[in-house]
Design a protein around this motif. Structure first.
Motif, short mmCIF file in Angstrom:
data_model
loop_
_atom_site.label_atom_id
_atom_site.label_comp_id
_atom_site.label_asym_id
_atom_site.label_seq_id
_atom_site.Cartn_x
_atom_site.Cartn_y
_atom_site.Cartn_z
N SER A 138 61.27 56.42 -23.60
CA SER A 138 61.02 55.10 -24.17
C SER A 138 62.05 54.08 -23.68
O SER A 138 61.71 52.94 -23.37
N LYS A 188 61.40 53.29 -19.97
CA LYS A 188 60.28 52.36 -19.80
C LYS A 188 60.71 50.93 -20.09
O LYS A 188 60.37 50.00 -19.34
N GLN A 236 62.75 49.57 -17.20
CA GLN A 236 61.90 49.24 -16.04
C GLN A 236 61.22 47.90 -16.24
O GLN A 236 61.12 47.09 -15.31
N GLU A 237 60.77 47.64 -17.45
CA GLU A 237 60.14 46.36 -17.75
C GLU A 237 61.12 45.20 -17.58
O GLU A 237 60.73 44.08 -17.27
#
Length: 413
Positions: free
Chosen positions: A348, A351, A354-355
């Motif tokens: 989590s 992710k 990365q965003e």
């Protein structure tokens, strides 16, 4: 091509052994860009591979010059780059009488180590290799069996015999596993895939003593920790321990495939013609790439930079961990191989980063592994800490109500 077009081709023609989420098309230093031109701070480094960053100009020139001269001749003939590289690695290893064998990958290097140990012990019926639980040594049949993680072995049985597992950082567990059939102990100085867990000093020094007392070999897997990643040329050098041989790959070629075995005097002359071979290992092109890596590490003093930036990064990560005691257990690692240890799945956080434009990698379920290039700049570390702090703050709001867990921060441990 767009990311969608690349993904379509991938799904159509490649086996689904990975589940990539980005299409990266360009890199420079500590940054990469995707097919749509979005920039990412790359703290994966190809999983500890691009130690001198993407597209280093010295490496580009070395590869270009070698491509124009000689790419491949096979090991049936001498090539001038291979012995020069072997000499540099032998000298930096500190192993007396060291000699090298070159391969193409970490799995091949570890496979070669296993063969070397078995050949050494064959006269006395010794063939078993003790490895550690939660270790990682490769994906060939032998090296996935050596890997002390059942999840990588499921479905590939019957597995090769001759591997016994002990507990990492537990000397008594290793001692109990030794039998008259034991040829070697294979260990990582720092378990990267296993959760970024450094060896205890007493454990590695105790292993060396134990192997000497029992007349068996001590082998080190330096595929991930080697080539400066921990602030020393090789991870075991943080412990003042000398293995009988060790494996290399990943950072050795900075993305160009090359692996190596470096063996000290006890094992340096065990392999003879016909015992072991490779078609592509140690080509002039691969060796030229690796020689440029060594040159850059020394000229740019990247071992010192790794130690300094690693300590700075670990300190900043500990400050973040202290703010989120409810679900961040602490920080561990060596040099620029660091792990943020969570009490929740690390995917989590990966992710969210990365965003926000930063790449990291989840490992062992709950550890965010951070692997910047060794020439990372302080401002890039600061940028990473800012993004990690922001992502953690967002996740913190989603974690309300979890029981607190004391922070176990250990910067530079």
């Amino acid at each position: 091509m767009t990311t969608g077009e690349i993904e379509h081709l991938q799904n159509e023609y490649l086996m689904s052994t990975y589940a990539p989420g980005l299409a990266l098309v360009e890199g420079s230093g500590a940054s990469v860009w995707d097919a749509e031109g979005n920039e990412y701070l790359d703290f994966v480094s190809g999983i500890a591979v691009t130690n001198i960053g993407h597209c280093h100009p010295k490496m580009i020139r070395a590869i270009q010059d070698q491509v124009e001269t000689l790419v491949h001749v096979s090991n049936l003939y001498f090539n001038e780059k291979q012995p020069v590289l072997a000499k540099k690695l032998a000298e930096r290893s500190g192993l007396p009488g060291a000699k090298c064998f070159f391969s193409n990958s970490g799995a091949e290097s570890n496979e070669g180590l296993i063969k070397l140990a078995r050949l050494w012990g064959s006269e006395h019926g010794k063939y078993e290799v003790i490895t550690m639980r939660q270790s990682f040594h490769g994906r060939t049949l032998a090296t996935l069996t050596a890997t002390g993680q059942e999840k990588v072995q499921i479905g590939f049985g019957p597995l090769p015999e001759g591997f016994v597992y002990a507990n990492f950082n537990d000397l008594d567990s290793v001692a109990d596993a030794i039998t008259s059939k034991t040829a070697a102990v294979l260990v990582e100085a720092l378990q990267g895939e296993g959760g970024v867990i450094p060896a205890d000093r007493e454990f590695l020094s105790g292993l060396r003593k134990l192997c000497d007392e029992r007349g068996i070999l001590l082998l080190c897997d330096e595929v991930q920790a080697g080539m400066g990643r921990t602030g020393k040329w090789f991870g075991f050098q943080n412990y003042d321990v000398m293995p009988d041989a060790f494996s290399l790959a990943k950072g050795l070629g900075n993305g160009f495939p090359i692996g190596a075995i470096v063996a000290g005097e006890k094992l340096a002359n065990i392999f003879r013609p016909g015992h072991h071979a490779t078609t592509f290992g140690g080509t002039p092109l691969a060796c030229a790439a690796a020689l440029s890596v060594i040159e850059v590490i020394e000229e740019e003093e990247l071992l010192a930079n790794t130690t300094m930036m690693g300590a700075y990064f670990a300190e900043g990560l500990c400050e973040i961990a202290m703010k989120h005691k409810k679900w961040i257990a602490g920080v561990r690692g060596l040099g620029l191989l660091l792990g943020l240890v969570l009490d929740v799945p690390a995917a989590s956080l990966q992710k969210k980063l990365q965003e926000k434009g930063m790449l990291a990698i989840a490992t062992a379920g709950n550890v965010l592994r951070l692997l910047p290039p060794l020439n990372v700049k302080q401002e890039e570390i600061e940028q990473a800490l800012k993004l990690i702090g922001e992502a953690c703050a967002e996740l913190h709001d989603e974690m309300a109500g979890q029981s607190p867990n004391p922070c176990q921060c250990a910067p530079g441990e």
